[in-house]
Design an enzyme around this catalytic site. Structure first.
Site, PDB file in Angstrom:
ATOM      1  N   CYS A  27       0.825  -1.208   0.000  1.00 58.34           N
ATOM      2  CA  CYS A  27       0.000   0.000   0.000  1.00 58.34           C
ATOM      3  C   CYS A  27       0.864   1.265   0.000  1.00 58.34           C
ATOM      4  O   CYS A  27       1.439   1.608  -1.029  1.00 58.34           O
ATOM      5  CB  CYS A  27      -0.979  -0.046   1.166  1.00 58.34           C
ATOM      6  N   HIS A  74      -3.634  -5.295   0.304  1.00 63.79           N
ATOM      7  CA  HIS A  74      -3.001  -5.866   1.503  1.00 63.79           C
ATOM      8  C   HIS A  74      -3.174  -7.384   1.511  1.00 63.79           C
ATOM      9  O   HIS A  74      -4.101  -7.898   2.141  1.00 63.79           O
ATOM     10  CB  HIS A  74      -3.666  -5.314   2.762  1.00 63.79           C
ATOM     11  N   GLU A 123      -1.749  -9.577   3.100  1.00 65.37           N
ATOM     12  CA  GLU A 123      -1.556 -10.192   4.424  1.00 65.37           C
ATOM     13  C   GLU A 123      -2.856 -10.544   5.121  1.00 65.37           C
ATOM     14  O   GLU A 123      -2.901 -11.453   5.942  1.00 65.37           O
ATOM     15  CB  GLU A 123      -0.707  -9.290   5.332  1.00 65.37           C
TER      16      GLU A 123
HETATM   17  N1  GLN Z   1      -1.838   6.644   2.970  1.00 66.40           N
HETATM   18  C1  GLN Z   1      -1.994   5.898   1.782  1.00 66.40           C
HETATM   19  C2  GLN Z   1      -3.376   6.070   1.169  1.00 66.40           C
HETATM   20  O1  GLN Z   1      -4.277   6.511   1.806  1.00 66.40           O
HETATM   21  C3  GLN Z   1      -1.686   4.425   2.017  1.00 66.40           C
HETATM   22  C4  GLN Z   1      -2.643   3.748   2.952  1.00 66.40           C
HETATM   23  C5  GLN Z   1      -2.151   2.415   3.452  1.00 66.40           C
HETATM   24  O2  GLN Z   1      -0.953   2.140   3.479  1.00 66.40           O
HETATM   25  N2  GLN Z   1      -3.057   1.558   3.875  1.00 66.40           N
HETATM   26  O3  GLN Z   1      -3.572   5.752   0.013  1.00 66.40           O
END
Ligand code: GLN
Length: 557
Positions: free
Chosen positions: A403, A531, A533
């Site tokens: 992310c 994600h 995970e």
């Molecule tokens: N801050 C980033 C976004 O809002 C990544 C978010 C995250 O790592 N879950 O896109």
């Protein structure tokens, strides 16, 4: 029918953070071994509607569910609703151990309960009545539980109450439990999880904190049926006897929960102490004949635990990030790394690198076999994270960015190989001349916080001939998301492709980049906007984590 379901309440004593979530999941597991359909509810007594707005250093990671729930605090027909997919990290533990998916409505917070109470009062639901904690608030709590057990046709619903007995804010939930016990005495069982400390000075385990917390529970009208003592070592016989005597619980129902090398071993330890049988006796459950499943079969579970115990070659993963004040901030990532490594005979040694201004990043990363760049929000530590991605590129270290970690990998690439020195995400620098990561279109109109990100499981279309495809071996997958910003594909020009970066997956309409990677044979570097995970299980690791670890092992050798 709700009334056919049995309810197992799990409360905590002495202090929080003693692994009540793991215990709850493992109680569910011994019931699964007997063929029962179980699920878990977690109660969080704080006033937030969901944990999505909490800093991970306050409350650990946020778990993301497959579904996004439209929570309607008043009635189904009311227009007011809140989207919930961000729930307590304990759901990660439940899913990993029980192998089941739980709906976000299984995470009940005080915020949700009080909001429902007050808004219903305004709608005239309690017309003519003085609205009170008992019975109005307790009824709302009870109905939330009954709705779940009814809808999901469960044999047993486990309910874990967050915090410790004696906390003012959880007492209304304990009162609701007491009422359920009164109404359905033969269908409820109470498990109390406490800490049994070891006193080095006297060379003895101490039962006094447990005695006090049981007294507290009793003063609320609740008598535990089973006590589970969290301790460094298994509970000695005399300490079990003492706890039994003072707590009014039979000695065989005082259960050890000692430190374990592999947490997945706990259901086996519970089984050996007869916990499953005791619960079944208490709520009159007769074991069912089960169809075979690798997730719920006892011998399969034992085999899996053996595999984890044997995995002892070390692979060292550097995790640069910024939420390291508590160990649970990235727990699903830690677990996913462990799953992937164990299935290849390895144990990951995680080097958490808490990025501060004076961190010597090169030195910290120099002894790592791989780098996992962590998710996150906001400006702090960002330059260090970008530098970590750059370091991976310079030294061909296997790299997985999750992310925020993927977004910053992209920023690092644009700065380094495309000469866009001031490239950035607009989350960090709204005035950057090169907004290579920018707000999602759907986010432009959103002003409210809490449940407003792009959330939950989304369809991902994978490009052939990519590392991502090599890992998943499928063209379409679903993974879970939690973000507002995304990688802007317009910066991936012919020149950028020449320099080695490619988009390896997008959403269905093709306007959201879901992952990027380096198109090189001599360097494994992947960033996923999603994600993976959250879907990794101890018996079924995430494919992309598997390939990341494979690359780390290869480069180590
Ligand atoms: N801050 C980033 C976004 O809002 C990544 C978010 C995250 O790592 N879950 O896109």
């Amino acid at each position: 029918m709700a009334m056919d379901c049995k309810y197992c309440f799990v409360t905590g004593g002495v202090m929080s953070g003693i692994g009540k979530g793991v215990v709850t999941a493992c109680i569910g597991k011994v019931l699964q071994f007997r063929g029962f359909k179980v699920s878990v509810v977690k109660i969080d007594p704080y006033l937030n509607i969901d944990p999505g707005t909490l800093n991970p250093t306050e409350h650990g990671e946020c778990f993301i569910t497959e579904d996004v729930w439209e929570f309607k605090p008043v009635f189904e027909s009311d227009e007011r609703s809140y989207r919930i997919s961000e729930i307590d990290q304990d759901f990660g533990t439940y899913s990993r151990i029980l192998g089941i998916e739980m709906h976000p409505s299984h995470n009940i917070t005080s915020g949700q309960i009080y909001l429902s109470t007050i808004l219903r009062e305004r709608k005239g639901k309690f017309l003519g009545k003085t609205v009170q904690l008992i019975p109005h608030v307790t009824d709302i709590i009870k109905n939330r539980l009954f709705e779940i057990s009814e809808k999901e046709e469960l044999d047993v619903l486990l309910i874990e109450c967050g915090g410790t007995v004696g906390d003012l804010e959880s007492s209304i939930f304990l009162e609701a439990f007491r009422q359920i016990k009164l109404e359905y005495p033969k269908q409820t069982v109470f498990v109390h999880v406490t800490l049994v400390p070891y006193s080095k000075a006297v060379g003895q385990q101490k039962s006094k904190p447990t005695q006090h917390s049981v007294k507290m529970l009793q003063s609320l009208g609740l008598q535990p049926d089973i006590i589970i003592g969290r301790s460094e070592f298994p509970l000695a016989k005399d300490i079990k006897r003492k706890i039994s005597l003072y707590s009014n619980v039979p000695e065989r129902a005082v259960i050890s929960n000692p430190d374990l090398e592999v947490v997945y071993e706990l259901p086996i330890l519970f089984e050996e102490q007869g916990l499953g049988d005791i619960i079944c006796e208490l709520i009159d459950l007769k074991a069912k004949l089960v169809s075979y499943s690798e997730v719920t079969n006892y011998s399969e579970w034992v085999k899996m635990v053996e595999m984890y115990k044997k995995a002892n070659k070390i692979v060292r993963i550097g995790m640069p990030g910024k939420y390291f004040n508590i160990s649970d901030s990235y727990i699903s990532i830690n677990e996913a790394l462990e799953h992937a490594a164990a299935h290849q005979g390895y144990r990951p040694e995680l080097k958490m690198i808490n990025l501060a201004e004076d961190t010597d990043i090169e030195k910290e990363l120099s002894d790592c076999d791989g780098i996992l760049l962590t998710p996150g929000f906001g400006e702090r530590a960002v330059e260090g994270m970008i530098r970590s991605a750059e370091y991976a590129m310079e030294n061909k270290i296997p790299f997985l960015g999750i992310c925020f970690g993927a977004q910053l990998f992209y920023v690092a690439f644009c700065r380094k190989y495309l000469g866009l020195k001031k490239a950035n995400s607009t989350e960090i620098d709204p005035n950057t001349p090169y907004p290579v990561v920018d707000l999602l279109k759907s986010q432009e109109v959103i002003t409210e916080k809490g449940g407003t990100m792009r959330l939950g499981a989304q369809k991902i279309i994978i490009q052939l001939n990519t590392k991502l495809f090599e890992a998943y071996k499928e063209k379409e997958i679903y993974e879970r998301f939690r973000h507002r910003y995304h990688i802007k594909e317009r910066f991936i020009t012919e020149e950028a492709k020449q320099k080695g970066i490619i988009v390896s997956s997008r959403n269905e309409t093709g306007d959201i980049v879901n992952s990027i990677e380096l198109n090189r044979t001599d360097h494994w570097m992947v960033g996923t906007q999603f994600h993976p995970e959250f879907k990794s299980r101890p018996y079924n690791p995430s494919p992309i984590y598997m390939d990341f670890i494979k690359a780390c092992i290869k480069s180590k050798d």
